[in-house]
Structures are given as C-alpha cells and as structure tokens.
Design an enzyme around this catalytic site. Structure first.
Site, mmCIF file in Angstrom:
data_model
loop_
_atom_site.group_PDB
_atom_site.id
_atom_site.type_symbol
_atom_site.label_atom_id
_atom_site.label_comp_id
_atom_site.label_asym_id
_atom_site.label_seq_id
_atom_site.Cartn_x
_atom_site.Cartn_y
_atom_site.Cartn_z
ATOM 1 N N ARG A 66 0.845 -1.190 0.000
ATOM 2 C CA ARG A 66 0.000 0.000 0.000
ATOM 3 C C ARG A 66 0.888 1.250 0.000
ATOM 4 N NH1 ARG A 66 -5.747 1.075 0.172
ATOM 5 N NH2 ARG A 66 -5.807 3.331 0.365
ATOM 6 N N ILE A 93 -7.777 5.996 0.559
ATOM 7 C CA ILE A 93 -7.201 6.870 1.592
ATOM 8 C C ILE A 93 -5.717 7.049 1.281
ATOM 9 C CG2 ILE A 93 -6.786 7.131 4.066
ATOM 10 C CD1 ILE A 93 -9.743 7.210 3.176
ATOM 11 N N ASN A 108 -11.015 17.221 -0.261
ATOM 12 C CA ASN A 108 -11.891 16.087 -0.535
ATOM 13 C C ASN A 108 -13.331 16.524 -0.372
ATOM 14 O OD1 ASN A 108 -12.597 13.243 -0.890
ATOM 15 N ND2 ASN A 108 -13.097 13.244 1.284
ATOM 16 N N THR A 109 -14.218 15.912 -1.114
ATOM 17 C CA THR A 109 -15.633 16.159 -0.930
ATOM 18 C C THR A 109 -16.274 14.880 -0.416
ATOM 19 O OG1 THR A 109 -17.700 16.843 -1.971
ATOM 20 C CG2 THR A 109 -16.166 15.643 -3.378
ATOM 21 N N HIS A 110 -17.115 15.037 0.604
ATOM 22 C CA HIS A 110 -17.692 13.875 1.294
ATOM 23 C C HIS A 110 -19.203 14.072 1.417
ATOM 24 C CE1 HIS A 110 -17.718 10.431 4.022
ATOM 25 N NE2 HIS A 110 -18.494 11.129 4.820
ATOM 26 N N ASP A 142 -6.305 15.062 5.673
ATOM 27 C CA ASP A 142 -5.152 14.819 6.567
ATOM 28 C C ASP A 142 -4.966 13.308 6.663
ATOM 29 O OD1 ASP A 142 -6.853 15.461 9.783
ATOM 30 O OD2 ASP A 142 -7.065 13.852 8.312
ATOM 31 N N GLY A 144 -6.092 11.133 8.521
ATOM 32 C CA GLY A 144 -7.220 10.291 8.944
ATOM 33 C C GLY A 144 -8.196 10.019 7.814
ATOM 34 N N ASP A 146 -11.447 11.132 6.359
ATOM 35 C CA ASP A 146 -12.447 12.222 6.370
ATOM 36 C C ASP A 146 -12.372 13.062 7.645
ATOM 37 O OD1 ASP A 146 -14.642 9.772 4.946
ATOM 38 O OD2 ASP A 146 -13.416 11.275 3.903
HETATM 39 C C1 GRF Z 1 -19.608 11.863 -4.262
HETATM 40 O O1 GRF Z 1 -20.808 12.032 -3.533
HETATM 41 C C2 GRF Z 1 -18.441 11.792 -3.317
HETATM 42 O O2 GRF Z 1 -18.563 12.640 -2.200
HETATM 43 C C3 GRF Z 1 -18.516 10.357 -2.872
HETATM 44 O O3 GRF Z 1 -18.864 9.627 -4.030
HETATM 45 C C4 GRF Z 1 -19.543 10.496 -4.916
HETATM 46 C C5 GRF Z 1 -18.736 10.559 -6.190
HETATM 47 O O4 GRF Z 1 -19.560 11.027 -7.181
HETATM 48 N N1 GRF Z 1 -17.262 9.916 -2.335
HETATM 49 P P1 GRF Z 1 -18.945 11.378 -8.641
HETATM 50 O O5 GRF Z 1 -17.968 10.259 -8.989
HETATM 51 O O6 GRF Z 1 -18.260 12.707 -8.530
HETATM 52 O O7 GRF Z 1 -20.155 11.408 -9.530
#
Ligand code: GRF
Length: 201
Positions: A66, A93, A108-110, A142, A144, A146
């Site tokens: 990894r 990760i 990152n978007t969560h 970071d 961790g 999320d």
């Molecule tokens: C998003 O909601 C992201 O936050 C999550 O998976 C989804 C990815 O969507 N981890 P896309 O690949 O951008 O359509």
C-alpha cells in the site's frame, strides 16, 4: 491555479468543475491539468478524455504494498505540478508519502456533514441513523479518514421516502455546487489552515 482531480467513479463532481471552468476560463482562477484514478474503465476517466485532459491510473493491485502505491500516486500527481489536488469521489485513503508532498493542498468532498458519517458508506449510514438533515462537506485531507479541517458544508434534508440512491443524488446536487465554489475561492484567494480552522483570504 493548476488542479489535479482524482476520481474513482462516475465523475459528476469532476464534470461540474470542467463545466464551471469552461464557462469562465479566465475568471474561475483554476484549470484542471490532469485527472487520475485508482481504477480503469470508469466514467470519470471518459469525462476527462472527452475534455482532452491527460489521465493516469494508479491501481493498488499493481504495487507490492500500500505504501508503494501511495508513493507511486504521489509521483504521478507530482508530474503535473498541481497547486491543488481535488479528491472528487476518489475512494482510496492517501498515506504519508502523498501527504508529505500534497498535504495542506488536497481537498476532498464527502457526502455527509463531517464529523458525522465518515467513511465509504456515508449516505447509507445517515439513512440508517434516522437523521432529519444530512449534507456534504468539502475539507482538507489529513492522515485520517475524512478527518481534515472543514472548509465548507451544505445541508440536505432527508425525506421519509428516500432510499440511498435518491438521497445521494440530492446530496450530489448540493455537493457539486459547493465543490465548484470552494475550489474557485481557494484558487483565487489563497488560504491558510490554522489548526482546525480554514481561513480563505
Ligand atoms: C460523491 O458524492 C463523493 O462525495 C462520494 O462519491 C460520490 C462521487 O460522485 N465519495 P462522482 O464520482 O463525482 O459522480
């Protein structure tokens, strides 16, 4: 600013960034220089190719450990000299080697209101928990899962009739707008991370 975007799936967040930049290439303040993925054959890579962008794939199974994968990903990203790395639905990760080079400039978007519901099943977990509102979070990455400093969040109501995909689609509508807005602001105005706080100049 130079962006490298990392994807693992449909890439609709990537597409939102591509569309925003195409709509205002000078004003947006950033451009995507490459798109990377941890797997082949995903719509996210097709979207990048359709936009004429360089792509790269860094698969865990192609590396002995990894840590070796993490170092290879960092190397691949570094080749494009990004100012900011955007993890947009990237389902791995990153580790120490990657963060040594791109920590503090990887967002990152969560699809949940962190710190609630971290990890790979945020939407399912929110539904199972019975919360009345959930949403999405754009944060710095970071070491961790999320856990990095929160930059912005968007709230989405949970409806009685929601199943996971309906709720996730509604979250993604907010998430795409939030990501476009945050990435543009970080790129145009610069920022400082002070502990858990993010200050955008
Ligand atoms: C998003 O909601 C992201 O936050 C999550 O998976 C989804 C990815 O969507 N981890 P896309 O690949 O951008 O359509």
């Amino acid at each position: 600013a130079r962006l490298v975007v990392l994807v693992s799936g449909s890439g609709t967040n990537l597409q939102a960034l591509l569309d925003a930049i195409a709509a205002d290439p000078d004003g947006y303040g950033a451009r995507i220089v490459a798109v990377g993925a941890d797997r082949e054959g995903i719509a996210g890579l097709e979207r990048a190719e359709r936009a004429g962008l360089p792509t790269f794939v860094c698969r865990v199974q192609d590396h002995p450990t990894r840590e070796a994968w993490d170092a290879a990903l960092a190397e691949a990203v570094a080749g494009y000299e990004p100012d900011l790395v955007v993890s947009a639905g990237f389902m791995k990760i990153v580790g120490k080697a990657f963060l040594a080079r791109f920590g503090g400039r990887t967002v990152n978007t969560h699809p949940a209101l962190l710190p609630s519901f971290p990890g790979a099943h945020a939407v399912r977990d929110a539904l199972a928990s019975g919360v009345k509102v959930t949403g999405c979070t754009v944060h710095f990455v970071d070491e961790g899962v999320d856990t990095g400093p929160v930059i912005a969040q968007g709230v989405v109501e949970v409806r009685d009739e929601d199943d996971e995909s309906a709720l996730h689609e509604r979250i993604k509508e907010v998430e795409r707008q939030l990501l476009v807005e945050v990435v543009g602001r970080l790129a145009r105005h610069g920022y400082r991370i002070e502990g858990r706080k993010v200050r955008i100049q």
